[in-house]
Design a protein around this motif. Structure first.
Motif, PDB file in Angstrom:
ATOM      1  N   VAL A 132       0.855  -1.176   0.000  1.00 40.44           N
ATOM      2  CA  VAL A 132       0.000   0.000   0.000  1.00 40.44           C
ATOM      3  C   VAL A 132       0.892   1.226   0.000  1.00 40.44           C
ATOM      4  O   VAL A 132       1.608   1.502   0.963  1.00 40.44           O
ATOM      5  CB  VAL A 132      -0.937   0.011   1.224  1.00 40.44           C
ATOM      6  N   GLN A 133       0.869   1.976  -1.077  1.00 42.57           N
ATOM      7  CA  GLN A 133       1.734   3.144  -1.191  1.00 42.57           C
ATOM      8  C   GLN A 133       1.139   4.364  -0.515  1.00 42.57           C
ATOM      9  O   GLN A 133       1.859   5.166   0.083  1.00 42.57           O
ATOM     10  CB  GLN A 133       2.001   3.433  -2.676  1.00 42.57           C
ATOM     11  N   SER A 134      -0.179   4.520  -0.595  1.00 42.40           N
ATOM     12  CA  SER A 134      -0.834   5.656   0.056  1.00 42.40           C
ATOM     13  C   SER A 134      -2.300   5.324   0.283  1.00 42.40           C
ATOM     14  O   SER A 134      -2.870   4.479  -0.405  1.00 42.40           O
ATOM     15  CB  SER A 134      -0.704   6.932  -0.794  1.00 42.40           C
ATOM     16  N   ALA A 135      -2.887   6.002   1.249  1.00 47.01           N
ATOM     17  CA  ALA A 135      -4.298   5.841   1.564  1.00 47.01           C
ATOM     18  C   ALA A 135      -4.865   7.210   1.852  1.00 47.01           C
ATOM     19  O   ALA A 135      -4.363   7.933   2.725  1.00 47.01           O
ATOM     20  CB  ALA A 135      -4.478   4.915   2.766  1.00 47.01           C
TER      21      ALA A 135
ATOM     22  N   MET B 213     -10.066   5.632   8.887  1.00 43.12           N
ATOM     23  CA  MET B 213     -11.310   4.908   8.721  1.00 43.12           C
ATOM     24  C   MET B 213     -11.128   3.487   8.211  1.00 43.12           C
ATOM     25  O   MET B 213     -12.031   2.686   8.282  1.00 43.12           O
ATOM     26  CB  MET B 213     -12.221   5.660   7.753  1.00 43.12           C
ATOM     27  N   GLY B 214     -10.026   3.149   7.630  1.00 43.00           N
ATOM     28  CA  GLY B 214      -9.837   1.802   7.100  1.00 43.00           C
ATOM     29  C   GLY B 214      -8.371   1.447   7.039  1.00 43.00           C
ATOM     30  O   GLY B 214      -7.508   2.314   7.072  1.00 43.00           O
ATOM     31  N   ARG B 215      -8.075   0.195   6.953  1.00 44.36           N
ATOM     32  CA  ARG B 215      -6.699  -0.251   6.801  1.00 44.36           C
ATOM     33  C   ARG B 215      -6.677  -1.449   5.859  1.00 44.36           C
ATOM     34  O   ARG B 215      -7.652  -2.175   5.748  1.00 44.36           O
ATOM     35  CB  ARG B 215      -6.077  -0.640   8.150  1.00 44.36           C
TER      36      ARG B 215
ATOM     37  N   LYS C 137       1.649   6.000   4.192  1.00 43.14           N
ATOM     38  CA  LYS C 137       1.223   7.313   4.634  1.00 43.14           C
ATOM     39  C   LYS C 137      -0.248   7.487   4.315  1.00 43.14           C
ATOM     40  O   LYS C 137      -0.715   7.152   3.235  1.00 43.14           O
ATOM     41  CB  LYS C 137       2.050   8.395   3.942  1.00 43.14           C
ATOM     42  N   LYS C 138      -0.978   8.073   5.268  1.00 37.56           N
ATOM     43  CA  LYS C 138      -2.421   8.205   5.114  1.00 37.56           C
ATOM     44  C   LYS C 138      -2.825   9.649   5.373  1.00 37.56           C
ATOM     45  O   LYS C 138      -2.257  10.319   6.247  1.00 37.56           O
ATOM     46  CB  LYS C 138      -3.153   7.270   6.080  1.00 37.56           C
ATOM     47  N   THR C 139      -3.804  10.109   4.622  1.00 37.94           N
ATOM     48  CA  THR C 139      -4.390  11.426   4.844  1.00 37.94           C
ATOM     49  C   THR C 139      -5.896  11.289   4.942  1.00 37.94           C
ATOM     50  O   THR C 139      -6.508  10.435   4.288  1.00 37.94           O
ATOM     51  CB  THR C 139      -4.045  12.401   3.701  1.00 37.94           C
ATOM     52  N   LEU C 140      -6.487  12.152   5.779  1.00 38.43           N
ATOM     53  CA  LEU C 140      -7.922  12.100   6.037  1.00 38.43           C
ATOM     54  C   LEU C 140      -8.460  13.511   5.949  1.00 38.43           C
ATOM     55  O   LEU C 140      -8.019  14.404   6.694  1.00 38.43           O
ATOM     56  CB  LEU C 140      -8.183  11.501   7.419  1.00 38.43           C
TER      57      LEU C 140
ATOM     58  N   LEU D 296      -7.672  18.650   7.727  1.00 41.80           N
ATOM     59  CA  LEU D 296      -6.811  17.705   7.048  1.00 41.80           C
ATOM     60  C   LEU D 296      -5.975  16.987   8.099  1.00 41.80           C
ATOM     61  O   LEU D 296      -5.206  17.614   8.831  1.00 41.80           O
ATOM     62  CB  LEU D 296      -5.906  18.415   6.040  1.00 41.80           C
ATOM     63  N   VAL D 297      -6.116  15.670   8.153  1.00 37.05           N
ATOM     64  CA  VAL D 297      -5.403  14.843   9.124  1.00 37.05           C
ATOM     65  C   VAL D 297      -4.358  14.044   8.367  1.00 37.05           C
ATOM     66  O   VAL D 297      -4.673  13.339   7.411  1.00 37.05           O
ATOM     67  CB  VAL D 297      -6.369  13.906   9.877  1.00 37.05           C
ATOM     68  N   SER D 298      -3.100  14.173   8.799  1.00 34.40           N
ATOM     69  CA  SER D 298      -1.995  13.455   8.161  1.00 34.40           C
ATOM     70  C   SER D 298      -1.448  12.429   9.145  1.00 34.40           C
ATOM     71  O   SER D 298      -1.111  12.779  10.292  1.00 34.40           O
ATOM     72  CB  SER D 298      -0.889  14.431   7.743  1.00 34.40           C
ATOM     73  N   ILE D 299      -1.341  11.176   8.700  1.00 36.86           N
ATOM     74  CA  ILE D 299      -0.822  10.084   9.530  1.00 36.86           C
ATOM     75  C   ILE D 299       0.431   9.568   8.847  1.00 36.86           C
ATOM     76  O   ILE D 299       0.383   9.081   7.715  1.00 36.86           O
ATOM     77  CB  ILE D 299      -1.863   8.957   9.688  1.00 36.86           C
ATOM     78  N   ALA D 300       1.554   9.708   9.521  1.00 37.19           N
ATOM     79  CA  ALA D 300       2.820   9.312   8.924  1.00 37.19           C
ATOM     80  C   ALA D 300       2.898   7.804   8.771  1.00 37.19           C
ATOM     81  O   ALA D 300       2.241   7.037   9.490  1.00 37.19           O
ATOM     82  CB  ALA D 300       3.985   9.814   9.787  1.00 37.19           C
ATOM     83  N   ALA D 301       3.729   7.354   7.823  1.00 34.77           N
ATOM     84  CA  ALA D 301       3.948   5.932   7.628  1.00 34.77           C
ATOM     85  C   ALA D 301       4.636   5.351   8.854  1.00 34.77           C
ATOM     86  O   ALA D 301       5.470   5.998   9.484  1.00 34.77           O
ATOM     87  CB  ALA D 301       4.793   5.688   6.389  1.00 34.77           C
ATOM     88  N   GLY D 302       4.257   4.156   9.198  1.00 34.50           N
ATOM     89  CA  GLY D 302       4.845   3.530  10.377  1.00 34.50           C
ATOM     90  C   GLY D 302       4.302   2.135  10.552  1.00 34.50           C
ATOM     91  O   GLY D 302       3.799   1.508   9.625  1.00 34.50           O
ATOM     92  N   LYS D 303       4.396   1.669  11.752  1.00 33.31           N
ATOM     93  CA  LYS D 303       3.948   0.319  12.048  1.00 33.31           C
ATOM     94  C   LYS D 303       2.443   0.208  11.834  1.00 33.31           C
ATOM     95  O   LYS D 303       1.683   1.071  12.244  1.00 33.31           O
ATOM     96  CB  LYS D 303       4.311  -0.053  13.485  1.00 33.31           C
TER      97      LYS D 303
END
Length: 581
Positions: free
Chosen positions: A29-32, A154-156, A163-166, A197-204
């Motif tokens: 998954v490259q981005s969400a 909201m999903g995985r 990296k995810k943005t909401l 705008l919610v940014s979630i960094a890539a990680g575990k």
């Protein structure tokens, strides 16, 4: 034969163990990116986009998106969000999808359909997965404020660390709770007056992120009606309720089954004469001896005595060496009104013994009674068992309870995402039951005679049953049961145990059957002179004499009768059913 069959078993084991795909090796998954548009009725429309890189040409054919529905409020209460799927697309086009229930929410598969005639592989190119759905029940009341709460992600997709943005599109007037801004988890910026705008960094992957909570003045959202509150309460407690309902039904069935033994009445001081008129002396013999092997002889002799006192034949004595004569002729049983009345007034077990005696060769007009016993022993046991089952009747309540528990167990397994897992457990238990039954009751599994039938039987025993166990064990061993599912897995196991318990209780005597056996025990006490009963008379003596033979107390019963005759100054008793010369 075992060496020949060991290869298919080994192949089945390897196939089962290698059937599970590793999604981390097949996809990345490259981005969400998610967009959540919240409305003033407390619902939201969610659209999620996932950029997927297919790493291997041979792959599972699709990915899973988990939609969380279960959440915990500030007071610790567990609630469920409403969910409705709107679209599932791949590359901008509608794609095949399937939905699976789970305790946290739904797990939705998006990708190629798995079938025998189609390929289940996604092409090795960048792939965009889109899913759109409606969420409801996102507002809760806290004092004079209304709180809009949203999960940070909201999903995985299988816990990938992309990296995810909401993007949150909100009604005006909201204030983000500062305590919820955990910089280590995500960053929140206001990209527009009513947009976050919610940014979630890539990680575990599979991180537990705090919810995003936004305060609004009271009256911002639609007022919740009482009917909606009731509906929400039912949805919150539906799965726990059906999880405990099955064991409660088992407990209720057990209470109804064992209640007569808990509330044992005081010892009777008399005998219920109606019960003795409704059962055969042969059944009394089996009930008195708890269906042991030695009951067959007593049941046979009690039936012979019953035939005598009913004037269907005459006997020389009540002993084993008795002889019978003057049997009621077959033409009298068919044509004579009195003969038909005598014959059809007898229980089936008694008529069976009569038929066995009638088939014996006669010396003059006499037949040896004991010669008929080996011929009718098995049939007599079967006839008495049928009579006992007729008294029992069909236990529809227990069968309905078992069916209800099964339906509840299936519902719990389905809603908790453990349906296949539970089916695997049941498959193992079924195989164990078959194997144990084969060892304990081999007569129920006769050996096949023909070559083809023997091959089918051997295939079932040495290939079919091991294959079921191997497939079930491999699925159980490779399937993760998450923490939220463990209580419901326990409930499913209790449902399975409850079904077994209810079916086992079907073999227990019903209250009516217990009442009849207790009356037989009381009859034994009455014949022995320990409790009161019907007043002694010639009719009473002859009526209970077959039962006295069945209970092995005919000598005591005759002694009591003789004492009564002496007290009544009655002449010698010479019944017409007894051969005196």
């Amino acid at each position: 034969m075992l060496r020949l069959l060991s290869w298919p078993i080994l192949c089945a084991m390897l196939l089962a163990l290698t059937s599970c795909s590793n999604f981390d090796r097949e996809f990345t998954v490259q981005s969400a990116n998610s967009t959540v548009e919240v409305y003033t009725d407390g619902t939201a429309f969610v659209s999620e986009f996932f950029d997927i890189e297919v790493k291997r040409a041979e792959n599972y054919g699709g990915v899973y998106v988990d939609i969380p529905q279960r959440f915990t409020d500030a007071s610790g209460g567990v609630h469920w969000r409403n969910f409705q799927l709107a679209a599932a697309r791949r590359g901008g086009l509608d794609e095949y999808f399937s939905m699976e229930n789970n305790v946290p929410g739904y797990s939705i598969y998006i990708g190629m359909e798995h079938c025998k005639s189609c390929s289940a592989d996604l092409p090795k190119v960048p792939t965009k997965i889109q899913i759109a759905y409606w969420l409801g029940r996102l507002v809760r009341q806290e004092g004079d404020r209304e709180i809009l709460f949203l999960p940070a992600y909201m999903g995985r997709v299988h816990g990938q660390g992309a990296k995810k943005t909401l993007t949150l599109k909100l009604p005006p007037g909201g204030t983000l709770r500062p305590s919820q801004q955990d910089r280590a988890a995500y960053d929140v910026t206001r990209s527009a007056p009513n947009e976050l705008l919610v940014s979630i960094a890539a990680g575990k992957g599979d991180r537990v992120l705090p919810d995003i909570e936004i305060e609004y003045p009271a009256g911002t959202f639609v007022i919740v009606t009482t009917g909606q509150r009731v509906q929400w309460w039912l949805s919150d407690h539906f799965l726990p309720f059906i999880s405990i309902l099955g064991p409660l039904i088992v407990a209720l069935v057990a209470i109804l089954k064992f209640r007569p033994s808990w509330l044992v009445p005081a010892p009777l001081i008399t005998v219920d004469t109606k019960i003795t008129q409704s059962i055969s002396p042969a059944l009394a013999a089996y009930l008195f001896r708890n269906w042991k092997a030695d009951a067959a002889k007593a049941a046979f002799m009690a039936s012979v005595c019953h035939l005598a006192v009913k004037r269907t034949l005459r006997i020389s004595s009540l002993g084993e060496d008795a002889e019978a004569s003057d049997l009621l002729a077959k033409q009298d049983r068919r044509k004579s009104k009195a003969g038909r009345a005598k014959w059809y007034d007898l229980p089936a077990a008694t008529r069976l013994v009569f038929g066995g005696i009638a088939k014996q060769p006669s010396a003059g007009d006499r037949r040896r009674v004991k010669n008929a016993r080996p011929d009718v022993r098995d049939e007599l046991h079967r006839t008495v068992t049928e009579e006992y089952q007729k008294i029992r009747g069909k236990d529809r309540w227990s069968l309905a309870a078992a069916a209800s528990i099964l339906a509840l167990g299936i519902a719990v397994a389905s809603f908790s995402g453990l349906l296949i897992f539970s089916a695997a457990i049941c498959g193992i238990l079924l195989v164990l039951l078959i194997v144990v039954t084969m060892f304990r009751h081999p007569e129920r599994f006769p050996v096949a005679t023909g070559t083809s039938e023997q091959f089918k039987q051997a295939t079932f025993l040495f290939v079919g049953l091991p294959a079921i166990v191997i497939a079930a064990l491999s699925y159980i061993g490779t399937t993760e049961v998450i923490s939220e599912q463990w209580p419901y897995l326990t409930a499913i196991l209790l449902h399975i145990a409850g079904i077994i318990a209810v079916l086992a209780m079907l073999r227990m005597p019903t209250p009516k059957q217990r009442q009849i056996r207790n009356n037989i025990l009381d009859l034994n006490r009455y014949i022995s002179g320990e409790i009161n009963g019907p007043a002694m008379s010639v009719e009473c003596y002859e009526h209970y004499l077959p039962f006295a033979v069945a209970l092995n107390v005919e000598q005591r019963w005759t002694e009591r009768f003789n004492l009564w005759r002496e007290s009544q100054k009655m002449n010698a008793y010479a019944p017409d059913w007894l051969i005196t010369s």
